[in-house]
Design a protein around this motif. Structure first.
Motif, PDB file in Angstrom:
ATOM      1  N   GLY A 144       0.814  -1.201   0.000  1.00  0.00           N
ATOM      2  CA  GLY A 144       0.000   0.000   0.000  1.00  0.00           C
ATOM      3  C   GLY A 144       0.851   1.255   0.000  1.00  0.00           C
ATOM      4  N   TRP A 145       2.030   1.188   0.648  1.00  0.00           N
ATOM      5  CA  TRP A 145       2.922   2.342   0.646  1.00  0.00           C
ATOM      6  C   TRP A 145       3.465   2.607  -0.745  1.00  0.00           C
ATOM      7  N   LYS A 146       3.446   1.595  -1.617  1.00  0.00           N
ATOM      8  CA  LYS A 146       3.905   1.833  -2.989  1.00  0.00           C
ATOM      9  C   LYS A 146       2.947   2.758  -3.718  1.00  0.00           C
ATOM     10  N   LYS A 147       1.634   2.621  -3.416  1.00  0.00           N
ATOM     11  CA  LYS A 147       0.668   3.550  -4.008  1.00  0.00           C
ATOM     12  C   LYS A 147       0.920   4.967  -3.502  1.00  0.00           C
ATOM     13  N   GLY A 148       1.258   5.085  -2.202  1.00  0.00           N
ATOM     14  CA  GLY A 148       1.588   6.407  -1.667  1.00  0.00           C
ATOM     15  C   GLY A 148       2.777   7.019  -2.381  1.00  0.00           C
ATOM     16  N   ILE A 149       3.812   6.201  -2.620  1.00  0.00           N
ATOM     17  CA  ILE A 149       4.994   6.701  -3.335  1.00  0.00           C
ATOM     18  C   ILE A 149       4.626   7.108  -4.749  1.00  0.00           C
ATOM     19  N   ALA A 150       3.731   6.323  -5.397  1.00  0.00           N
ATOM     20  CA  ALA A 150       3.328   6.660  -6.768  1.00  0.00           C
ATOM     21  C   ALA A 150       2.576   7.982  -6.808  1.00  0.00           C
ATOM     22  N   ILE A 151       1.726   8.241  -5.786  1.00  0.00           N
ATOM     23  CA  ILE A 151       0.995   9.514  -5.757  1.00  0.00           C
ATOM     24  C   ILE A 151       1.974  10.665  -5.530  1.00  0.00           C
ATOM     25  N   MET A 152       2.929  10.495  -4.601  1.00  0.00           N
ATOM     26  CA  MET A 152       3.964  11.504  -4.382  1.00  0.00           C
ATOM     27  C   MET A 152       4.744  11.754  -5.671  1.00  0.00           C
ATOM     28  N   ASP A 153       5.054  10.662  -6.390  1.00  0.00           N
ATOM     29  CA  ASP A 153       5.763  10.766  -7.658  1.00  0.00           C
ATOM     30  C   ASP A 153       4.999  11.675  -8.624  1.00  0.00           C
TER      31      ASP A 153
END
Lengths: 194, 194
Positions: free
Chosen positions: A28-37
């Motif tokens: 789920g933190w990967k989705k957070g990183i993608a949104i930050m990206d």
């Protein structure tokens, strides 16, 4: 899907994914990183466009004020500044075209394809942005300080506005560089941890 | 382990790992990438050291030949060239210190820790190497061609050796940049595919 589209609540959902994500739904933190990206990429587009436009505009505005001097200052006078405008426009164009891939990374946080594509091209355009920013900075430094040993005189006493504009463009290009470095580090972290 | 230490047969073993690696022992190509990483890193050390040394030596040799002119040319004359020497020496130092981590990646091809560490620091030092190389290139271009609009005269007519040395240093720094980009792309590929 509705929680990610609902933008005003994104900070809440991000906090939830960080707190609960790892045991409940891994990655789920990967989705957070993608949104930050995606958000950082929008900022990088703005910084790159601002750098190219500021440097390009220094050509149009200044001749009206400098016709009384012996020579006129514009970005056309320096080959380095021409390279700066072209390469920062290229970087801005790439960043706009990379937004769809960043959206794909948000929708499919576990797919490595789009992240690999982004990290490789980010590295190439990081090099382009850094080289144009640094070479323009070297010329701006000379314009401000001159060089005694070679008899290159500082021109910023006469062309204050021109120097301010080109300095601003260089600062804006360095903002782009910093954001690209952060993007690459974030992509590498998302690729490395599973 | 004996096949990897046996250097003259490395091309054969690499061909074997590419052909047979994926079904027999998955991730065998990752060891190949790690070995390539180590070899390219050695090349980058040589290029960075060569760039720093060539630029630094331009100070010591030339004053003997230029005492007859009005002013002497050395890398000390240009702040950009001082930055170049310092930052390329830093890059060379980092690359030497990164060799142990590259060896760890050879021994443990599946560990993501050393690769993540290397890709993040590689990105940072890529930015440093690119900025110093590009800013020095901007000054070298001015020294060769001068600038009509600002009355900055070309100095390479008088200081031919100095210009040749600084140009060589810039080329060597660009070799370092290219190798670092290849290293980052290889690390990203190794991180992304499992």
């Amino acid at each position: 899907m509705s929680t990610t589209i609902d933008v005003p609540e994104s900070s809440n959902t991000k906090g939830k994914t960080i707190l609960l994500g790892n045991p409940a739904r891994p990655g789920g933190w990967k989705k957070g990183i993608a949104i930050m990206d995606f958000i950082l990429r929008l900022g990088a587009v703005a910084a790159a466009l601002g750098a190219a436009a500021t440097m390009g505009m220094s050509d149009q505005t200044l001749p009206f004020f400098t016709q009384f001097f012996q020579f006129e200052a514009s970005y056309d006078s320096f080959t380095t500044f021409q390279f700066f405008v072209i390469s920062m426009a290229l970087v801005a164009g790439y960043l706009v075209l990379s937004l769809p891939f960043s959206i794909v990374a948000i929708i499919r946080p576990h797919a490595t394809g789009p992240r690999l594509f982004l990290i490789i091209l980010d590295t190439v355009f990081l090099t382009l942005a850094t080289s144009s920013g640094a070479s323009a900075a070297a010329i701006v430094y000379l314009a401000h300080n001159g060089n005694q040993d070679t008899n290159w005189l500082a021109i910023c006493n006469q062309f204050g506005d021109f120097c301010a504009q080109t300095s601003g463009a260089v600062v804006s290009s360095f903002v782009t560089v910093v954001i690209l470095v952060v993007l690459i580090v974030m992509s590498a972290l998302a690729l490395g941890r599973h």
